[in-house]
Design a protein around this motif. Structure first.
Motif, PDB file in Angstrom:
ATOM      1  N   TRP A   1      10.122   6.980  13.850  1.00 54.64           N
ATOM      2  CA  TRP A   1      10.034   7.931  12.733  1.00 54.64           C
ATOM      3  C   TRP A   1       8.697   8.650  12.631  1.00 54.64           C
ATOM      4  CZ3 TRP A   1       5.937   6.479   9.949  1.00 54.64           C
ATOM      5  CH2 TRP A   1       5.601   5.129   9.925  1.00 54.64           C
TER       6      TRP A   1
ATOM      7  N   ALA B   1       9.779  -5.913  16.578  1.00 60.28           N
ATOM      8  CA  ALA B   1      10.747  -4.928  16.080  1.00 60.28           C
ATOM      9  C   ALA B   1      10.105  -4.042  15.024  1.00 60.28           C
ATOM     10  CB  ALA B   1      11.974  -5.635  15.511  1.00 60.28           C
ATOM     11  N   MET B   2       9.347  -4.662  14.131  1.00 56.82           N
ATOM     12  CA  MET B   2       8.699  -3.914  13.055  1.00 56.82           C
ATOM     13  C   MET B   2       7.690  -2.915  13.612  1.00 56.82           C
ATOM     14  SD  MET B   2       6.743  -5.560   9.766  1.00 56.82           S
ATOM     15  CE  MET B   2       5.029  -5.448  10.241  1.00 56.82           C
TER      16      MET B   2
ATOM     17  N   TYR C   1      13.680 -14.933   7.724  1.00 59.13           N
ATOM     18  CA  TYR C   1      13.374 -13.518   7.512  1.00 59.13           C
ATOM     19  C   TYR C   1      13.050 -13.247   6.042  1.00 59.13           C
ATOM     20  CZ  TYR C   1      13.948 -11.539  12.135  1.00 59.13           C
ATOM     21  OH  TYR C   1      13.744 -11.187  13.455  1.00 59.13           O
TER      22      TYR C   1
ATOM     23  N   VAL D   1       9.282 -15.066  14.601  1.00 58.45           N
ATOM     24  CA  VAL D   1       8.275 -14.165  14.041  1.00 58.45           C
ATOM     25  C   VAL D   1       7.827 -13.169  15.107  1.00 58.45           C
ATOM     26  CG1 VAL D   1       6.002 -14.021  12.966  1.00 58.45           C
ATOM     27  CG2 VAL D   1       7.543 -15.883  12.347  1.00 58.45           C
TER      28      VAL D   1
ATOM     29  N   LEU E   1       9.658 -11.903  17.538  1.00 59.70           N
ATOM     30  CA  LEU E   1      10.698 -10.874  17.643  1.00 59.70           C
ATOM     31  C   LEU E   1      10.686  -9.955  16.431  1.00 59.70           C
ATOM     32  CD1 LEU E   1      13.554 -13.133  19.049  1.00 59.70           C
ATOM     33  CD2 LEU E   1      12.248 -11.395  20.307  1.00 59.70           C
ATOM     34  N   ALA E   2      10.502 -10.546  15.258  1.00 54.56           N
ATOM     35  CA  ALA E   2      10.495  -9.751  14.033  1.00 54.56           C
ATOM     36  C   ALA E   2       9.322  -8.775  14.026  1.00 54.56           C
ATOM     37  CB  ALA E   2      10.437 -10.671  12.816  1.00 54.56           C
TER      38      ALA E   2
ATOM     39  N   ILE F   1      -1.529   4.380   9.423  1.00 48.81           N
ATOM     40  CA  ILE F   1      -0.325   3.579   9.652  1.00 48.81           C
ATOM     41  C   ILE F   1      -0.676   2.251  10.309  1.00 48.81           C
ATOM     42  CG2 ILE F   1       1.785   3.491  11.032  1.00 48.81           C
ATOM     43  CD1 ILE F   1       1.952   6.587  10.448  1.00 48.81           C
TER      44      ILE F   1
ATOM     45  N   MET G   1       0.456  -5.721   6.771  1.00 44.61           N
ATOM     46  CA  MET G   1       1.742  -6.423   6.628  1.00 44.61           C
ATOM     47  C   MET G   1       1.799  -7.629   7.565  1.00 44.61           C
ATOM     48  SD  MET G   1       4.688  -3.536   6.014  1.00 44.61           S
ATOM     49  CE  MET G   1       4.241  -2.289   7.200  1.00 44.61           C
TER      50      MET G   1
ATOM     51  N   MET H   1       9.557 -14.130   5.430  1.00 42.23           N
ATOM     52  CA  MET H   1       8.597 -13.128   5.928  1.00 42.23           C
ATOM     53  C   MET H   1       8.527 -11.932   4.987  1.00 42.23           C
ATOM     54  SD  MET H   1       8.921 -13.075  10.095  1.00 42.23           S
ATOM     55  CE  MET H   1      10.681 -13.124  10.341  1.00 42.23           C
TER      56      MET H   1
ATOM     57  N   GLY I   1       9.190  -0.047  15.621  1.00 50.45           N
ATOM     58  CA  GLY I   1       9.913   0.885  14.767  1.00 50.45           C
ATOM     59  C   GLY I   1       9.130   2.139  14.434  1.00 50.45           C
TER      60      GLY I   1
ATOM     61  N   VAL J   1       2.311 -11.621   6.678  1.00 45.80           N
ATOM     62  CA  VAL J   1       3.415 -12.444   7.193  1.00 45.80           C
ATOM     63  C   VAL J   1       2.891 -13.783   7.719  1.00 45.80           C
ATOM     64  CG1 VAL J   1       5.089 -12.668   9.072  1.00 45.80           C
ATOM     65  CG2 VAL J   1       4.975 -10.544   7.755  1.00 45.80           C
TER      66      VAL J   1
ATOM     67  N   ALA K   1       9.403  -0.308   7.702  1.00 45.16           N
ATOM     68  CA  ALA K   1       8.993  -1.476   8.486  1.00 45.16           C
ATOM     69  C   ALA K   1       9.973  -2.629   8.287  1.00 45.16           C
ATOM     70  CB  ALA K   1       7.580  -1.895   8.099  1.00 45.16           C
TER      71      ALA K   1
ATOM     72  N   ALA L   1      13.400  -1.958   9.955  1.00 44.65           N
ATOM     73  CA  ALA L   1      13.310  -2.143  11.409  1.00 44.65           C
ATOM     74  C   ALA L   1      13.289  -3.628  11.749  1.00 44.65           C
ATOM     75  CB  ALA L   1      12.059  -1.458  11.958  1.00 44.65           C
ATOM     76  N   MET L   2      12.540  -4.391  10.981  1.00 49.37           N
ATOM     77  CA  MET L   2      12.428  -5.827  11.237  1.00 49.37           C
ATOM     78  C   MET L   2      13.774  -6.523  11.046  1.00 49.37           C
ATOM     79  SD  MET L   2       9.715  -8.425   9.445  1.00 49.37           S
ATOM     80  CE  MET L   2      10.696  -9.182   8.154  1.00 49.37           C
TER      81      MET L   2
ATOM     82  N   PRO M   1       0.815  -1.217   0.000  1.00 44.12           N
ATOM     83  CA  PRO M   1       0.000   0.000   0.000  1.00 44.12           C
ATOM     84  C   PRO M   1       0.854   1.274   0.000  1.00 44.12           C
ATOM     85  CG  PRO M   1      -0.032  -1.012   2.153  1.00 44.12           C
ATOM     86  CD  PRO M   1       0.729  -1.941   1.266  1.00 44.12           C
TER      87      PRO M   1
ATOM     88  N   LEU N   1       6.568   3.348   3.724  1.00 38.99           N
ATOM     89  CA  LEU N   1       6.260   2.726   5.007  1.00 38.99           C
ATOM     90  C   LEU N   1       6.778   1.298   5.074  1.00 38.99           C
ATOM     91  CD1 LEU N   1       4.638   4.816   6.540  1.00 38.99           C
ATOM     92  CD2 LEU N   1       2.853   3.103   6.826  1.00 38.99           C
TER      93      LEU N   1
ATOM     94  N   LYS O   1       6.571 -12.684   1.893  1.00 42.92           N
ATOM     95  CA  LYS O   1       5.126 -12.727   2.123  1.00 42.92           C
ATOM     96  C   LYS O   1       4.532 -11.324   2.264  1.00 42.92           C
ATOM     97  CE  LYS O   1       3.488 -16.260   4.728  1.00 42.92           C
ATOM     98  NZ  LYS O   1       3.462 -17.194   5.890  1.00 42.92           N
ATOM     99  N   VAL O   2       5.290 -10.426   2.915  1.00 40.08           N
ATOM    100  CA  VAL O   2       4.795  -9.048   3.070  1.00 40.08           C
ATOM    101  C   VAL O   2       4.541  -8.419   1.704  1.00 40.08           C
ATOM    102  CG1 VAL O   2       5.466  -6.699   3.727  1.00 40.08           C
ATOM    103  CG2 VAL O   2       5.837  -8.596   5.326  1.00 40.08           C
TER     104      VAL O   2
ATOM    105  N   ILE P   1      -1.988  -0.071   7.688  1.00 42.79           N
ATOM    106  CA  ILE P   1      -0.948  -0.594   6.790  1.00 42.79           C
ATOM    107  C   ILE P   1      -0.103  -1.644   7.505  1.00 42.79           C
ATOM    108  CG2 ILE P   1       1.147   0.019   5.525  1.00 42.79           C
ATOM    109  CD1 ILE P   1      -0.179   2.740   4.903  1.00 42.79           C
ATOM    110  N   TYR P   2       0.244  -1.362   8.735  1.00 42.54           N
ATOM    111  CA  TYR P   2       1.052  -2.329   9.488  1.00 42.54           C
ATOM    112  C   TYR P   2       0.261  -3.605   9.754  1.00 42.54           C
ATOM    113  CZ  TYR P   2       5.381   0.203  10.226  1.00 42.54           C
ATOM    114  OH  TYR P   2       6.601   0.797  10.025  1.00 42.54           O
TER     115      TYR P   2
END
Lengths: 193, 193
Positions: free
Chosen positions: B167, B159-160, A183, B153, B155-156, B179, B186, A186, B163, B190, A156, A159-160, A148, A152, A189-190, B182-183
């Motif tokens: 910013w 972190a994401m 990773y 996953v 932890l990932a 936001i 994602m 992942m 994050g 995943v 993301a 950071a991951m 999207p 962003l 897939k995102v 959108i997150y």
DNA sequence: GTCTATACGTGGATAGAC
DNA sequence: GTCTATCCACGTATAGAC
């Protein structure tokens, strides 16, 4: 016997960099004293000022060199967006793990930089993030990725991926190759359509 | 007129917390002096020691209170794994944005804690991460999620999601609700089967 | 509860001997 | 190039007046 002063200087300079990297990463810039760094490399505090004009410049130089090496090492942009994305992700994890100390410093000590130095480092970081963003935009345009908002998703994903450095231990349950694969899965897939 | 000393104490205590949160988050624990905090709230440095036994305890208390509030606020575990996951992700983004200062401190100042305090905060953090990991495991077991490794996953994703706080600016291109959406998209991808 | 004053250590950085 | 010695500012924390 020839003069060895020049050699000593080079040695001390590189030992200074190493020690400062390690100590700044471990305890933080503000918490580490020049005396502590000097003790670590076996010289007196005053001797450090032959190799750096001051503590702030020492920090900035370490960060700048790290960012420049990072930018120089980014994989080239050839192949399909998917291939480029995979190459970037695997590179990011490997490089950031190999240079944990400067990575920590570059992320945690931005606030310790004076404004001009901060701006310079931030510019280098933006250049690095732009590499990933470009890959994403190219992939979206080509219809290979669905996202999207390229900006962003860039933030993301970085950071991951960078998060690995905060918890990875070589003697842990998984080795770096396995983590890289998980990773990458992942990330794939995102961006999947 | 009644005595007002008790009231003043409460006010100064809360002002101390606020100022310390803000300054520690902005400049880092080691870079902030007790004198600076005192100046910020308009008292003398010595007066701070009526409200905290020392600087280290002040840091630890701020971090502990933040982690306890976080754990108390985690959404309850009802509904399908997908519903629970969405609720967790949206909560995480919103809560971490609302408390940016303590979040920064809790992430960046772990290394400034003495060993015993570090262990206590780490335990609280592990309890928080366990919430997400449990959701993922339940979803994998139920066949709603596909993930090669629930722990990784977890932890990932954390972190994401975290994050965002590094910013996000309220006056930026996107607001927090966008936001969040959108997150969540994602995260959903995943875990997609 | 807060202030002033202070003890005491340590910080970054420099000068001059070797 | 390094060392010793030093300057001076600032750090945490405490004591005692109000």
């Amino acid at each position: 016997m020839a003069r060895t002063q020049g050699s000593y200087s080079v040695i001390t300079s590189s030992r200074l960099r190493e020690a400062a990297l390690r100590l700044f990463a471990q305890h933080g810039y503000a918490a580490v004293s020049m005396r502590q760094i000097a003790r670590e490399i076996g010289v007196q505090a005053g001797a450090l000022y032959l190799h750096t004009p001051d503590k702030q410049t020492l920090l900035y130089t370490l960060m700048r060199e790290h960012m420049e090496e990072l930018l120089a090492a980014v994989p080239c942009d050839s192949g399909t967006p998917l291939e480029r994305l995979e190459r970037f992700c695997r590179f990011h994890i490997r490089f950031h793990h190999a240079r944990r100390a400067p990575v920590f410093i570059a992320y945690l000590e931005l606030r310790s930089l004076e404004p001009e130095n901060f701006a310079r480092i931030e510019a280098l970081r933006n250049r690095y993030e732009a590499h990933l963003e470009t890959i994403l935009r190219d992939g979206i345009e080509a219809g290979s990725f669905a996202a999207p908002d390229a900006k962003l998703v860039t933030l993301a994903l970085i950071a991951m991926l960078t998060g690995v450095t905060t918890w990875f231990r070589p003697d842990g349950r998984l080795d770096l190759a396995q983590i890289e694969a998980i990773y990458w899965d992942m990330v794939r897939k995102v961006l999947s359509v």
